[in-house]
Design an enzyme around this catalytic site. Structure first.
Site, PDB file in Angstrom:
ATOM      1  N   GLU A 438      -2.924   2.924  31.650  1.00  0.00           N
ATOM      2  CA  GLU A 438      -3.735   2.123  31.590  1.00  0.00           C
ATOM      3  C   GLU A 438      -3.564   0.623  31.123  1.00  0.00           C
ATOM      4  O   GLU A 438      -2.796   0.595  29.761  1.00  0.00           O
ATOM      5  CB  GLU A 438      -5.226   2.134  30.511  1.00  0.00           C
ATOM      6  N   ASN A 476      -9.099   7.894  26.467  1.00  0.00           N
ATOM      7  CA  ASN A 476      -9.514   8.445  25.017  1.00  0.00           C
ATOM      8  C   ASN A 476     -10.750   8.355  24.545  1.00  0.00           C
ATOM      9  O   ASN A 476     -11.218   9.394  23.638  1.00  0.00           O
ATOM     10  CB  ASN A 476      -8.371   7.795  24.351  1.00  0.00           C
TER      11      ASN A 476
END
Ligand code: COA
Length: 665
Positions: A438, A476
């Site tokens: 990411e 997340n």
């Protein structure tokens, strides 16, 4: 009418058929028509004795046009081209450079010989796209390589380099000089003789070798339908007459290409290409990155250093004291030793990579680094202090990246006088293995810094997905919501092992509680403590995980978490102590426990992912739905064959899904 993407050129008595369909010469309907016409022209012209098929630009034929597979296939289809090649009385040579994959390799296998450039790769990646080869690939490959090898190659979909292809007989020659000239010479040397692969016998592989290849392929491919079908089709090459086996292959191909699994995998293929397109980077200048630094020599830091070394980038690994640095370097070495032992890497290459990593304790050693990744303890104050120090030592223009998995990158950037050069590089554990990266674009990150980070990510062979700053970014954030929902299910009556089993049966690599134990329960615990002050008091809070942590049950590393791990256990075992703790927690929350069936577990867990994904999109944290799918599939074990949570959602009954998400609220 547009010009045909196939043209016929002449070199004396050899016709050179050039496929020119940029960017990758995908075998579209127009290419197939052009090939049919060219083959007919060669057959009809007495001045020609042979043909060469070659690709214009950087590649042969990268594959059939994947965009066509979701629809009825336009005529002529590839088997018709292969039939024409077989029926043509003059031999054809395929001249391979770049990629000859899928339908491209099948086209080459339909020729009488193959000459490859040194840079060529061949392979049959159809299984990775949810299908099997449909134009003779499963019949021709075993005739050249044997059944066992064909199973290994087709079921893995791997790319076979020219040297290995030559060794296996998949190509007849490797051209060191000019490919086209070598192929023309090869065509002339055939002296007009046809040498179709279909006429070759299938070599008699020892049955144990075939059984072993089959077992390994099924294990690696998790027994998915395309793997099963590919094995069956390849084995038929040895047991059925050619024509019959070929017809069976085509039938299986037609059925599989229209399957939901194939649609999901095509979605992910194009999603990966889309992810590389980031708005706002037009004309941004990438900075050269020849050396890197990693601060924090823990598991994550040493893994990230390994990624750089693997990509040929020199890296300095920093920690506070010599001992920590030595531990980090030992961890890197251990990783390489394991790769050598497993035969993934030879010793000399491992040595070269290891030699690219230097340990140091002084941050000033990073003065020359073009890019620094911080991978220290997940604590805002520590990170702010570290970035202020990095700002003082790093050279102007160096990219300063944080590997934080939740924290506010804008705040971290604000600790420096160069927020334009600060961004997030969120690696996943184990960093050398996990493909996902990411890349977090902070509010002030400059286009040049982002473009540089993306280029470095590609060099590290990572799949880069750009996210904006937001608690937990894309992955997340979704995963935290999902895990929380799973904990609520446990509080209401399900047991951790029931939740894990339900989600594993959906296709997750591991259930959420097994994952939590593996990753360690303390990271999320710290996150909950950090967010406690700002949590909405009306929000339902499940405290079971906190109770586990308070008892020192931090997961596998402490021998106990949601499960217990007796010494040597491969999987966690349900623990009566946890059950008692869960039942007490339910009672304390005033909840009468009830049995929850697997459908409800899956329905609620998935609806939670979808709802959070839609929020992440609405807030602009992710650029597009397909990016969210890539993150969940490549970083969190979401089943590939479902295409990611939003692709999955697009295939559900919307009213039912909306009702499910409404119930969650
Ligand atoms: N069908 C349709 N389009 C294809 C394609 C195919 N088989 N292979 C590549 N493309 C397109 C990509 O979508 C991309 O399009 P875009 O620029 O509009 O996004 C473009 O060609 C370039 O592909 P990309 O992967 O970005 O280029 P690359 O140089 O990094 O890689 C390949 C080139 C050939 C190695 C890679 O594209 C690839 O692996 N292709 C698929 C091969 C395959 O699986 N073939 C079997 C099909 S059954």
């Amino acid at each position: 009418m547009s010009a045909s993407p196939v043209r016929l050129e002449r070199e004396g008595r050899v016709a050179v058929v050039v496929i020119d369909n940029p960017p990758v010469n995908a075998g579209s309907a127009a290419v197939r028509s052009g090939l049919l016409e060219a083959v007919a022209a060669v057959a009809a012209d007495p001045a020609l004795e042979a043909g060469v098929i070659i690709g214009a630009g950087g590649t042969f034929v990268a594959g059939s046009d994947i965009r066509e597979f979701g629809q009825p296939l336009a005529e002529p289809q590839l088997p018709a081209v292969l039939a024409a090649l077989a029926a043509c009385p003059k031999p054809f040579v395929a001249a391979l450079h770049g990629a000859a994959l899928g339908g491209g390799f099948e086209l080459a296998l339909g020729c009488d010989a193959r000459v490859a450039a040194m840079d060529a790769v061949v392979g049959l990646p159809e299984v990775t796209l949810g299908m099997i080869p449909g134009a003779g690939g499963t019949q021709h490959l075993p005739r050249l390589a044997g059944v066992a090898k064909a199973i290994e190659i087709a079921c893995s979909g791997r790319r076979v380099k020219a040297a290995e292809a030559l060794r296996l007989g998949l190509v007849d020659a490797v051209a060191e000089g000019d490919l086209r000239a070598a192929a023309v010479a090869h065509a002339l040397a055939l002296g007009g003789r046809k040498r179709p692969v279909s006429a070759l016998p299938v070599p008699a592989d020892p049955p144990e070798a075939v059984a072993d290849a089959e077992k390994a392929a099924l294990r690696a491919g998790k027994g998915r339908p395309p793997v099963v079908a590919a094995i069956a089709a390849i084995k038929e090459a040895a047991t059925l007459p050619y024509g019959e086996a070929l017809a069976n292959e085509r039938r299986m191909f037609q059925a599989l290409r229209q399957s939901p699994e194939a649609a999901a995998l095509r979605h992910l293929f194009f999603a990966e290409r889309e992810a590389a397109k980031v708005p706002g980077l037009e004309g941004a200048a990438e900075r050269p990155v020849g050396s890197a630094g990693v601060v924090g020599a823990g598991t994550m830091g040493s893994g990230i250093a390994t990624c750089f070394a693997d990509a040929g980038i020199a890296v300095t690994l920093i920690d506070q004291d010599e001992e920590a640095v030595a531990r980090g370097l030992a961890c890197v070495k251990q990783g390489y030793d394991a790769s050598v032992a497993a035969g993934r890497l030879d010793e000399a290459e491992a040595e070269r990579r290891l030699a690219r990593i230097h340990g140091a304790v002084d941050l000033a050693s990073l003065a020359d680094a073009d890019l620094v990744v911080e991978a220290i303890f997940e604590d805002m104050a520590l990170k702010e202090a570290m970035f202020a120090r990095l700002d003082a030592v790093a050279k102007p223009g160096a990219i300063l990246a944080t590997n934080t998995s939740y924290l506010d990158v804008d705040r971290i950037a604000a600790a420096t006088k160069r927020p334009q050069d600060v961004l997030g590089l969120h690696f996943f554990s184990p960093a050398p293995v996990m493909r996902l990266l990411e890349v977090v674009r902070a509010a002030k990150t400059s286009p040049g810094a982002l473009a540089t980070a993306l280029a470095v990510g590609r060099k590290l062979r990572k799949l880069c997905v750009v996210a904006k700053v937001g608690e937990g970014f894309i992955g997340n954030r979704l995963y935290a919501a999902y895990r929380r929902q799973c904990e609520l299910l446990v509080e209401e009556g399900a047991l951790p092992e029931e939740v894990d089993a339900a989600l594993e049966s959906f296709g997750f690599a591991m259930g959420p509680f097994a994952v939590a134990d593996m990753a360690g329960l303390d990271i999320a615990w710290r996150m909950r403590q950090r967010l406690a002050a700002t949590r909405d008091p009306r929000e339902r809070y499940c405290a079971i995980a906190d109770r586990l942590c308070e008892r020192g049950r931090l997961g596998r590393k402490t021998g106990a978490g949601w499960y217990r791990y007796p010494p040597g256990a491969r999987r966690g075992e349900p623990d009566p102590e946890v059950r008692a703790l869960i039942e007490a927690a339910s009672a304390a929350a005033g909840i009468a426990r009830r049995a929850i069936d697997p459908d409800e577990i899956r329905g609620r867990a998935l609806a939670t992912l979808v709802r959070e994904a839609e929020r992440v999109l609405a807030e602009g944290v992710a650029l597009r739905a397909s990016d969210v799918d890539l993150v969940l599939v490549n970083g969190y074990g979401f089943p590939k064959h479902e295409g990611g949570p939003l692709f999955w959602a697009s295939r559900q009954d919307r009213a039912r899904l909306d009702a499910a998400t409404a119930r969650l609220a």
